[in-house]
Scaffold this motif. Structure first.
Motif, PDB file in Angstrom:
ATOM      1  N   LYS A  26      51.698  48.950  87.533  1.00  0.00           N
ATOM      2  CA  LYS A  26      51.761  50.017  86.533  1.00  0.00           C
ATOM      3  C   LYS A  26      51.445  51.336  87.230  1.00  0.00           C
ATOM      4  CE  LYS A  26      49.982  49.126  82.507  1.00  0.00           C
ATOM      5  NZ  LYS A  26      49.113  49.006  81.322  1.00  0.00           N
ATOM      6  N   SER A  45      49.152  56.242  84.486  1.00  0.00           N
ATOM      7  CA  SER A  45      48.971  55.688  83.155  1.00  0.00           C
ATOM      8  C   SER A  45      47.515  55.916  82.753  1.00  0.00           C
ATOM      9  CB  SER A  45      49.294  54.196  83.158  1.00  0.00           C
ATOM     10  OG  SER A  45      49.027  53.645  81.903  1.00  0.00           O
ATOM     11  N   GLY A  81      47.055  53.081  79.148  1.00  0.00           N
ATOM     12  CA  GLY A  81      48.110  53.378  78.190  1.00  0.00           C
ATOM     13  C   GLY A  81      49.382  52.590  78.399  1.00  0.00           C
ATOM     14  N   ASP A  82      50.208  52.672  77.414  1.00  0.00           N
ATOM     15  CA  ASP A  82      51.473  51.958  77.448  1.00  0.00           C
ATOM     16  C   ASP A  82      52.455  52.690  78.353  1.00  0.00           C
ATOM     17  OD1 ASP A  82      50.447  50.192  75.563  1.00  0.00           O
ATOM     18  OD2 ASP A  82      51.068  51.489  73.924  1.00  0.00           O
ATOM     19  N   CYS A  83      53.102  51.943  79.189  1.00  0.00           N
ATOM     20  CA  CYS A  83      54.128  52.507  80.049  1.00  0.00           C
ATOM     21  C   CYS A  83      54.977  51.356  80.566  1.00  0.00           C
ATOM     22  CB  CYS A  83      53.520  53.308  81.186  1.00  0.00           C
ATOM     23  SG  CYS A  83      52.598  52.346  82.377  1.00  0.00           S
ATOM     24  N   GLU A 123      56.200  48.786  83.644  1.00  0.00           N
ATOM     25  CA  GLU A 123      55.660  48.132  84.827  1.00  0.00           C
ATOM     26  C   GLU A 123      56.840  47.734  85.707  1.00  0.00           C
ATOM     27  OE1 GLU A 123      51.677  45.962  83.238  1.00  0.00           O
ATOM     28  OE2 GLU A 123      53.578  45.069  82.625  1.00  0.00           O
ATOM     29  N   ASP A 165      58.436  46.673  79.683  1.00  0.00           N
ATOM     30  CA  ASP A 165      57.558  47.466  78.831  1.00  0.00           C
ATOM     31  C   ASP A 165      56.177  46.813  78.842  1.00  0.00           C
ATOM     32  OD1 ASP A 165      56.206  48.722  76.743  1.00  0.00           O
ATOM     33  OD2 ASP A 165      57.894  48.627  75.372  1.00  0.00           O
ATOM     34  N   SER A 166      55.156  47.564  79.214  1.00  0.00           N
ATOM     35  CA  SER A 166      53.808  46.983  79.297  1.00  0.00           C
ATOM     36  C   SER A 166      53.275  46.530  77.938  1.00  0.00           C
ATOM     37  CB  SER A 166      52.833  47.984  79.935  1.00  0.00           C
ATOM     38  OG  SER A 166      52.655  49.112  79.100  1.00  0.00           O
ATOM     39  N   LYS A 167      53.819  47.076  76.846  1.00  0.00           N
ATOM     40  CA  LYS A 167      53.387  46.656  75.512  1.00  0.00           C
ATOM     41  C   LYS A 167      53.954  45.293  75.131  1.00  0.00           C
ATOM     42  CE  LYS A 167      55.151  50.046  73.403  1.00  0.00           C
ATOM     43  NZ  LYS A 167      55.805  51.256  73.744  1.00  0.00           N
ATOM     44  N   ASP A 168      54.997  44.866  75.851  1.00  0.00           N
ATOM     45  CA  ASP A 168      55.678  43.609  75.535  1.00  0.00           C
ATOM     46  C   ASP A 168      55.900  42.811  76.825  1.00  0.00           C
ATOM     47  OD1 ASP A 168      57.057  41.592  74.277  1.00  0.00           O
ATOM     48  OD2 ASP A 168      58.892  42.764  73.988  1.00  0.00           O
TER      49      ASP A 168
END
Length: 76
Positions: A10, A14, A18-20, A22, A47-50
């Motif tokens: 990441k 960030s 936070g979301d960003c 990878e 997507d780091s959120k998913d």
């Protein structure tokens, strides 16, 4: 496609975890991106959120063009 053993990175920019996106660099594998089967290595982006969601695969040349575009401000 099993990406569980891939080491993702990441951005150091960030903030607060936070979301960003990878990025990971892996050996080329038709199972990851059949249309890029001749690539020696692939640059994966997710997507780091998913983390279990889809990952985009880029060849080295595609990745270099993308990074160059970011540095040149092409994506606003």
């Amino acid at each position: 496609m099993d990406l569980s053993s891939v080491v993702w990175r990441k951005s150091s920019r960030s903030t607060n975890g936070g979301d960003c996106v990878e990025v990971a660099v892996v050996p080329g594998d038709p199972a990851l991106a059949g249309h890029k089967a001749d690539a020696d290595e692939l640059y994966l982006v997710r997507d780091s959120k998913d983390p279990d969601g889809p990952a985009l695969a880029f060849t080295q040349r595609e990745w270099e063009a993308f990074v160059g575009g970011v540095k040149d401000g092409e994506f606003g």
